[in-house]
Design an enzyme around this catalytic site. Structure first.
Site, PDB file in Angstrom:
ATOM      1  N   LYS A 129       0.825  -1.210   0.000  1.00 51.55           N
ATOM      2  CA  LYS A 129       0.000   0.000   0.000  1.00 51.55           C
ATOM      3  C   LYS A 129       0.860   1.261   0.000  1.00 51.55           C
ATOM      4  O   LYS A 129       0.543   2.238  -0.670  1.00 51.55           O
ATOM      5  CB  LYS A 129      -0.960  -0.032   1.183  1.00 51.55           C
ATOM      6  CG  LYS A 129      -1.993  -1.161   1.049  1.00 51.55           C
ATOM      7  CD  LYS A 129      -2.912  -1.245   2.232  1.00 51.55           C
ATOM      8  CE  LYS A 129      -3.979  -2.310   1.999  1.00 51.55           C
ATOM      9  NZ  LYS A 129      -3.433  -3.683   1.903  1.00 51.55           N
ATOM     10  N   LYS A 164      -8.088   1.316   5.910  1.00 48.30           N
ATOM     11  CA  LYS A 164      -7.616  -0.059   5.801  1.00 48.30           C
ATOM     12  C   LYS A 164      -6.255  -0.205   6.469  1.00 48.30           C
ATOM     13  O   LYS A 164      -5.477   0.754   6.556  1.00 48.30           O
ATOM     14  CB  LYS A 164      -7.529  -0.485   4.328  1.00 48.30           C
ATOM     15  CG  LYS A 164      -6.731   0.442   3.417  1.00 48.30           C
ATOM     16  CD  LYS A 164      -6.926   0.041   1.954  1.00 48.30           C
ATOM     17  CE  LYS A 164      -6.263   1.034   1.012  1.00 48.30           C
ATOM     18  NZ  LYS A 164      -6.471   0.674  -0.413  1.00 48.30           N
ATOM     19  N   ARG A 214      -6.951  -5.389 -11.628  1.00 46.60           N
ATOM     20  CA  ARG A 214      -5.590  -5.873 -11.434  1.00 46.60           C
ATOM     21  C   ARG A 214      -4.887  -5.873 -12.793  1.00 46.60           C
ATOM     22  O   ARG A 214      -5.352  -6.489 -13.749  1.00 46.60           O
ATOM     23  CB  ARG A 214      -5.626  -7.287 -10.852  1.00 46.60           C
ATOM     24  CG  ARG A 214      -4.301  -8.055 -10.861  1.00 46.60           C
ATOM     25  CD  ARG A 214      -3.204  -7.400 -10.037  1.00 46.60           C
ATOM     26  NE  ARG A 214      -3.557  -7.133  -8.676  1.00 46.60           N
ATOM     27  CZ  ARG A 214      -3.504  -8.021  -7.682  1.00 46.60           C
ATOM     28  NH1 ARG A 214      -3.128  -9.268  -7.920  1.00 46.60           N
ATOM     29  NH2 ARG A 214      -3.811  -7.660  -6.459  1.00 46.60           N
ATOM     30  N   ARG A 229     -12.247  -6.573 -11.012  1.00 40.84           N
ATOM     31  CA  ARG A 229     -12.912  -7.348  -9.960  1.00 40.84           C
ATOM     32  C   ARG A 229     -14.066  -6.509  -9.429  1.00 40.84           C
ATOM     33  O   ARG A 229     -13.865  -5.540  -8.705  1.00 40.84           O
ATOM     34  CB  ARG A 229     -11.899  -7.709  -8.878  1.00 40.84           C
ATOM     35  CG  ARG A 229     -10.770  -8.589  -9.435  1.00 40.84           C
ATOM     36  CD  ARG A 229      -9.537  -8.609  -8.571  1.00 40.84           C
ATOM     37  NE  ARG A 229      -8.904  -7.293  -8.477  1.00 40.84           N
ATOM     38  CZ  ARG A 229      -7.860  -7.030  -7.706  1.00 40.84           C
ATOM     39  NH1 ARG A 229      -7.329  -7.979  -6.964  1.00 40.84           N
ATOM     40  NH2 ARG A 229      -7.341  -5.828  -7.687  1.00 40.84           N
ATOM     41  N   ARG A 237     -15.690  -3.766  -1.669  1.00 38.38           N
ATOM     42  CA  ARG A 237     -14.417  -4.430  -1.960  1.00 38.38           C
ATOM     43  C   ARG A 237     -14.579  -5.303  -3.197  1.00 38.38           C
ATOM     44  O   ARG A 237     -15.465  -6.155  -3.246  1.00 38.38           O
ATOM     45  CB  ARG A 237     -13.976  -5.300  -0.772  1.00 38.38           C
ATOM     46  CG  ARG A 237     -13.810  -4.519   0.514  1.00 38.38           C
ATOM     47  CD  ARG A 237     -13.586  -5.448   1.693  1.00 38.38           C
ATOM     48  NE  ARG A 237     -14.703  -6.361   1.875  1.00 38.38           N
ATOM     49  CZ  ARG A 237     -14.680  -7.420   2.698  1.00 38.38           C
ATOM     50  NH1 ARG A 237     -13.596  -7.678   3.396  1.00 38.38           N
ATOM     51  NH2 ARG A 237     -15.741  -8.192   2.815  1.00 38.38           N
ATOM     52  N   ASP A 277      -3.120  -2.381  -8.701  1.00 36.01           N
ATOM     53  CA  ASP A 277      -4.566  -2.313  -8.497  1.00 36.01           C
ATOM     54  C   ASP A 277      -5.022  -0.909  -8.865  1.00 36.01           C
ATOM     55  O   ASP A 277      -4.514   0.084  -8.308  1.00 36.01           O
ATOM     56  CB  ASP A 277      -4.929  -2.625  -7.045  1.00 36.01           C
ATOM     57  CG  ASP A 277      -4.741  -4.093  -6.713  1.00 36.01           C
ATOM     58  OD1 ASP A 277      -4.581  -4.890  -7.659  1.00 36.01           O
ATOM     59  OD2 ASP A 277      -4.765  -4.448  -5.522  1.00 36.01           O
ATOM     60  N   GLU A 285      -2.887   0.212  -5.029  1.00 36.30           N
ATOM     61  CA  GLU A 285      -1.828  -0.617  -4.449  1.00 36.30           C
ATOM     62  C   GLU A 285      -0.896  -1.088  -5.559  1.00 36.30           C
ATOM     63  O   GLU A 285      -1.302  -1.188  -6.722  1.00 36.30           O
ATOM     64  CB  GLU A 285      -2.406  -1.857  -3.740  1.00 36.30           C
ATOM     65  CG  GLU A 285      -3.241  -1.562  -2.524  1.00 36.30           C
ATOM     66  CD  GLU A 285      -3.686  -2.828  -1.801  1.00 36.30           C
ATOM     67  OE1 GLU A 285      -3.013  -3.878  -1.970  1.00 36.30           O
ATOM     68  OE2 GLU A 285      -4.687  -2.772  -1.073  1.00 36.30           O
ATOM     69  N   ASN A 287       1.206  -4.501  -5.835  1.00 34.64           N
ATOM     70  CA  ASN A 287       1.414  -5.784  -5.189  1.00 34.64           C
ATOM     71  C   ASN A 287       2.695  -6.436  -5.691  1.00 34.64           C
ATOM     72  O   ASN A 287       2.853  -6.648  -6.891  1.00 34.64           O
ATOM     73  CB  ASN A 287       0.225  -6.706  -5.480  1.00 34.64           C
ATOM     74  CG  ASN A 287      -1.062  -6.201  -4.855  1.00 34.64           C
ATOM     75  OD1 ASN A 287      -1.365  -6.511  -3.715  1.00 34.64           O
ATOM     76  ND2 ASN A 287      -1.803  -5.398  -5.605  1.00 34.64           N
TER      77      ASN A 287
END
Length: 318
Positions: A129, A164, A214, A229, A237, A277, A285, A287
């Site tokens: 993050k 978060k 993603r 997503r 979410r 993301d 984010e 990842n």
């Protein structure tokens, strides 16, 4: 003379518990085995250091494209990790002390010439993050703090925010706080562990209704399709682990602009497999620990993303 088959180790969560239908690590193992490379399995707890050399209890691994029997393991045997050519670090977050200790141990193998994917230095430096915050031009308004007054002020400024933890995955611990601020105090108290733990607050992005996309980069180059997503009804979410529906889509001009912003640093750090993301126009984010969504994109688009990654691994090793 033909090139020697590579010896590939994988550090992962228990293979018996993975989701056969969508596990990205399994796709990587299939791709490696298809190239005639040998596979060697370990879990985080199998790693150990002796006299300055990294070892692990390694089990020979075979993988199969069979939903009833997708793996076979040999007897575990303690071996130096330097006997391997490549180690795929596929242990899922949280990035806690146990994870970081494992990464440090893999660093000893790296110093003996083993290629670790992704590199241990990058895994230690790149909180998923916080890493994105090195590119503020790509991010929605964001605050990282453990102080209630600052988090309340951020909510007061933006009205509609997401709170978060910094070390979660799969959407765990993510709260959407509406303009009325209902339960804000309790959420802050819980997430910050009474003001002792830094958390992230971001302006809510209503584009989440169209999906949290993603985008995968293999050796710095983007896969041309992302996986949007889309949250379940009543959810904020989009994570597949939280029930989101994954729909592949082509990358947009904005996606390519965002990618161009982060590519130089991703390449500089030697990151071979990265998941961005993106919600709307913003990266939320980056990842680097154990990116997923390969299987869903492959299934919908006929791509071979894990194969691309193994080709990149072969270029680095041969």
């Amino acid at each position: 003379m033909s090139e020697r088959p590579l010896r590939v180790g994988v550090v992962m969560d228990p293979i018996a518990d993975l989701s056969y239908k969508k596990d990205t690590s399994l796709a990587m193992l299939w791709a490696a085995q298809d190239r005639g490379w040998s596979l060697h399995y370990m879990e985080q707890e199998d790693l150990f250091l002796r006299d300055g050399r990294a070892h692990a209890r390694l089990s020979a691994l075979e993988v199969f494209r069979d939903a009833e029997r997708w793996y076979a393991l040999g007897e575990a045997e303690a071996r130096p990790l330097a006997e391997l050519d490549v180690i795929l670090m596929r242990k899922d977050p949280p990035v806690d002390g146990h994870f970081l200790n494992a990464v440090h141990l893999l660093g000893f193998a790296e110093r003996e010439g083993v290629l670790v994917v992704n590199p241990t230095r990058a895994l230690l430096e790149c909180n998923e993050k916080l890493f994105a915050q090195q590119f503020p031009q790509c991010c929605a308004p964001t605050l990282v703090s453990c102080r209630e007054a600052e988090l309340r002020a951020f909510h007061g400024e933006h009205g509609d925010v997401i709170l978060k933890p910094l070390d979660g995955m799969g959407g765990s611990g993510v709260f959407h706080v509406l303009p009325d601020g209902r339960n804000l105090g309790a959420i802050i108290e819980t997430l910050t562990e009474r003001g002792t733990r830094q958390v992230m607050a971001q302006r809510y992005l209503p584009e989440i209704k169209d999906g949290d996309t993603r985008i995968l980069l293999v050796d710095g180059e983007p896969v041309p399709y992302g996986l949007a997503r889309v949250p379940m009804a009543g959810e904020t979410r989009g994570n597949l682990a939280a029930g989101g529906q994954g729909n592949s889509r082509e990358l947009t001009d904005r996606d390519h602009w965002l990618i161009a912003q982060v590519q130089p640093m991703i390449r500089e750090k030697g990151l071979m497999f990265v998941g961005l993301d993106v919600i709307g126009n913003y990266i939320t984010e980056i990842n680097v620990t154990s990116p997923t969504c390969v299987r869903e994109i492959d299934d919908q688009r006929g791509t071979d993303i894990a194969g691309q990654l193994m080709d990149a691994v072969a270029r680095r090793r041969h």
